[in-house]
Scaffold this motif. Sequence first.
Motif, PDB file in Angstrom:
ATOM      1  N   GLN A   3       0.737  -1.301   0.057  1.00 47.35           N
ATOM      2  CA  GLN A   3       0.015  -0.064  -0.010  1.00 47.35           C
ATOM      3  C   GLN A   3       0.643   1.319   0.114  1.00 47.35           C
ATOM      4  OE1 GLN A   3      -2.430  -0.608   3.654  1.00 47.35           O
ATOM      5  NE2 GLN A   3      -4.315  -0.435   2.151  1.00 47.35           N
ATOM      6  N   LEU A   4       0.396   2.182  -0.712  1.00 43.61           N
ATOM      7  CA  LEU A   4       0.918   3.566  -0.354  1.00 43.61           C
ATOM      8  C   LEU A   4      -0.219   4.654   0.415  1.00 43.61           C
ATOM      9  CD1 LEU A   4       2.342   4.435  -3.809  1.00 43.61           C
ATOM     10  CD2 LEU A   4       3.601   3.622  -1.785  1.00 43.61           C
ATOM     11  N   LEU A   5       0.413   4.921   1.500  1.00 40.70           N
ATOM     12  CA  LEU A   5      -0.721   5.647   2.400  1.00 40.70           C
ATOM     13  C   LEU A   5      -0.252   7.173   2.413  1.00 40.70           C
ATOM     14  CD1 LEU A   5      -0.944   3.425   5.217  1.00 40.70           C
ATOM     15  CD2 LEU A   5      -2.410   3.015   3.501  1.00 40.70           C
ATOM     16  N   GLU A   6      -1.475   7.985   1.972  1.00 37.12           N
ATOM     17  CA  GLU A   6      -1.061   9.180   1.903  1.00 37.12           C
ATOM     18  C   GLU A   6      -1.847  10.093   3.175  1.00 37.12           C
ATOM     19  OE1 GLU A   6      -2.005   9.600  -2.911  1.00 37.12           O
ATOM     20  OE2 GLU A   6      -1.617  11.459  -1.895  1.00 37.12           O
ATOM     21  N   SER A   7      -1.161  11.308   3.278  1.00 38.89           N
ATOM     22  CA  SER A   7      -1.639  12.114   4.258  1.00 38.89           C
ATOM     23  C   SER A   7      -1.217  13.609   3.960  1.00 38.89           C
ATOM     24  CB  SER A   7      -1.284  11.666   5.833  1.00 38.89           C
ATOM     25  OG  SER A   7       0.219  11.852   5.760  1.00 38.89           O
ATOM     26  N   GLY A   8      -1.861  14.649   4.615  1.00 37.99           N
ATOM     27  CA  GLY A   8      -1.553  16.104   4.620  1.00 37.99           C
ATOM     28  C   GLY A   8      -2.530  16.754   3.606  1.00 37.99           C
ATOM     29  N   GLY A   9      -3.542  16.208   3.059  1.00 37.70           N
ATOM     30  CA  GLY A   9      -4.303  16.905   2.440  1.00 37.70           C
ATOM     31  C   GLY A   9      -5.370  17.956   3.292  1.00 37.70           C
ATOM     32  N   GLY A  10      -5.958  19.034   2.564  1.00 40.58           N
ATOM     33  CA  GLY A  10      -6.624  19.777   3.544  1.00 40.58           C
ATOM     34  C   GLY A  10      -6.644  21.279   2.740  1.00 40.58           C
ATOM     35  N   SER A  11      -7.270  22.199   3.213  1.00 42.30           N
ATOM     36  CA  SER A  11      -7.520  23.575   2.799  1.00 42.30           C
ATOM     37  C   SER A  11      -6.281  24.331   3.050  1.00 42.30           C
ATOM     38  CB  SER A  11      -8.853  24.077   3.069  1.00 42.30           C
ATOM     39  OG  SER A  11      -9.789  23.370   2.813  1.00 42.30           O
ATOM     40  N   SER A  12      -5.911  25.218   2.094  1.00 38.98           N
ATOM     41  CA  SER A  12      -4.777  26.271   2.499  1.00 38.98           C
ATOM     42  C   SER A  12      -5.132  27.472   1.838  1.00 38.98           C
ATOM     43  CB  SER A  12      -3.493  25.685   1.854  1.00 38.98           C
ATOM     44  OG  SER A  12      -3.144  24.719   2.578  1.00 38.98           O
ATOM     45  N   GLN A  13      -4.726  28.721   2.170  1.00 35.31           N
ATOM     46  CA  GLN A  13      -4.888  29.988   1.888  1.00 35.31           C
ATOM     47  C   GLN A  13      -3.881  30.258   0.640  1.00 35.31           C
ATOM     48  OE1 GLN A  13      -6.852  32.674   2.786  1.00 35.31           O
ATOM     49  NE2 GLN A  13      -8.008  30.772   3.913  1.00 35.31           N
ATOM     50  N   VAL A  14      -4.114  31.162  -0.402  1.00 38.76           N
ATOM     51  CA  VAL A  14      -3.080  31.368  -1.185  1.00 38.76           C
ATOM     52  C   VAL A  14      -2.097  31.966  -0.741  1.00 38.76           C
ATOM     53  CG1 VAL A  14      -2.879  33.154  -3.097  1.00 38.76           C
ATOM     54  CG2 VAL A  14      -4.972  31.946  -3.083  1.00 38.76           C
ATOM     55  N   GLY A  15      -0.891  31.228  -1.224  1.00 38.14           N
ATOM     56  CA  GLY A  15       0.394  31.846  -0.654  1.00 38.14           C
ATOM     57  C   GLY A  15       0.885  30.876   0.769  1.00 38.14           C
ATOM     58  N   GLY A  16       0.021  30.086   1.006  1.00 43.59           N
ATOM     59  CA  GLY A  16       0.350  29.272   2.020  1.00 43.59           C
ATOM     60  C   GLY A  16       1.158  27.822   1.634  1.00 43.59           C
ATOM     61  N   GLY A  17       1.358  27.027   2.717  1.00 45.63           N
ATOM     62  CA  GLY A  17       2.372  25.814   2.361  1.00 45.63           C
ATOM     63  C   GLY A  17       1.497  24.552   3.041  1.00 45.63           C
ATOM     64  N   ARG A  18       1.887  23.392   2.482  1.00 49.08           N
ATOM     65  CA  ARG A  18       1.319  22.139   2.856  1.00 49.08           C
ATOM     66  C   ARG A  18       2.318  21.094   2.614  1.00 49.08           C
ATOM     67  NH1 ARG A  18      -3.305  20.586   4.850  1.00 49.08           N
ATOM     68  NH2 ARG A  18      -4.021  22.668   4.875  1.00 49.08           N
ATOM     69  N   VAL A  19       2.708  20.234   3.586  1.00 47.59           N
ATOM     70  CA  VAL A  19       3.347  18.886   3.035  1.00 47.59           C
ATOM     71  C   VAL A  19       2.358  17.466   2.842  1.00 47.59           C
ATOM     72  CG1 VAL A  19       5.204  17.455   3.983  1.00 47.59           C
ATOM     73  CG2 VAL A  19       5.223  19.959   4.637  1.00 47.59           C
ATOM     74  N   LEU A  20       2.241  17.094   1.906  1.00 51.42           N
ATOM     75  CA  LEU A  20       2.065  15.512   1.690  1.00 51.42           C
ATOM     76  C   LEU A  20       2.870  14.669   1.998  1.00 51.42           C
ATOM     77  CD1 LEU A  20       0.003  16.491  -1.811  1.00 51.42           C
ATOM     78  CD2 LEU A  20      -0.782  16.477   0.542  1.00 51.42           C
ATOM     79  N   THR A  21       2.487  13.674   2.601  1.00 46.14           N
ATOM     80  CA  THR A  21       3.547  12.493   3.131  1.00 46.14           C
ATOM     81  C   THR A  21       2.675  11.175   2.292  1.00 46.14           C
ATOM     82  OG1 THR A  21       4.039  13.469   5.204  1.00 46.14           O
ATOM     83  CG2 THR A  21       4.173  11.278   4.777  1.00 46.14           C
ATOM     84  N   CYS A  22       3.634  10.423   1.666  1.00 46.72           N
ATOM     85  CA  CYS A  22       3.317   9.047   1.243  1.00 46.72           C
ATOM     86  C   CYS A  22       4.183   8.071   1.842  1.00 46.72           C
ATOM     87  CB  CYS A  22       3.415   9.169  -0.361  1.00 46.72           C
ATOM     88  SG  CYS A  22       2.999   7.609  -1.069  1.00 46.72           S
ATOM     89  N   VAL A  23       3.605   7.177   2.566  1.00 42.87           N
ATOM     90  CA  VAL A  23       4.243   6.022   3.179  1.00 42.87           C
ATOM     91  C   VAL A  23       3.959   4.739   2.607  1.00 42.87           C
ATOM     92  CG1 VAL A  23       4.582   4.685   5.683  1.00 42.87           C
ATOM     93  CG2 VAL A  23       4.059   7.266   5.490  1.00 42.87           C
ATOM     94  N   ALA A  24       4.920   3.846   2.464  1.00 43.63           N
ATOM     95  CA  ALA A  24       4.979   2.678   1.579  1.00 43.63           C
ATOM     96  C   ALA A  24       4.754   1.535   2.622  1.00 43.63           C
ATOM     97  CB  ALA A  24       6.126   2.412   0.758  1.00 43.63           C
TER      98      ALA A  24
END
Length: 123
Positions: A3-24
Amino acid sequence: QVQLLESGGGSSQVGGGRVLTCVASGFTYGSACVGWFRQDPGKEREAVAFINGEGRITYADSVKGRFTISQDNDQKTMYLQMNNLKPEDTAMYYCAAEGARYLCLNQRDYSYWGQGAQVTVSS
């Protein structure tokens, strides 16, 4: 079970940041392409960022300078650091693994896919 398990999605403001993670789970990233794709409803899935089997990193022009792809040394976790987000970055983001060794753009080459993480950018 692989499996590849993703996390980190969500809502952000313009100019903001976010980190997506994918664990094998059930395997480790090997000497093949790994990377991120994204898809907005009504559009085709597009390439975002990749690491090929020799460690070469490639970014789509639309995210160059804003997004960074990386892997942990344990070869089980992959990240997509997204900075200076724009409304056009809104999409479902998918991690993918076990692609071809050198050329990473062909979605059909990938054996494993994450479940997707929705990223929404608003002003």
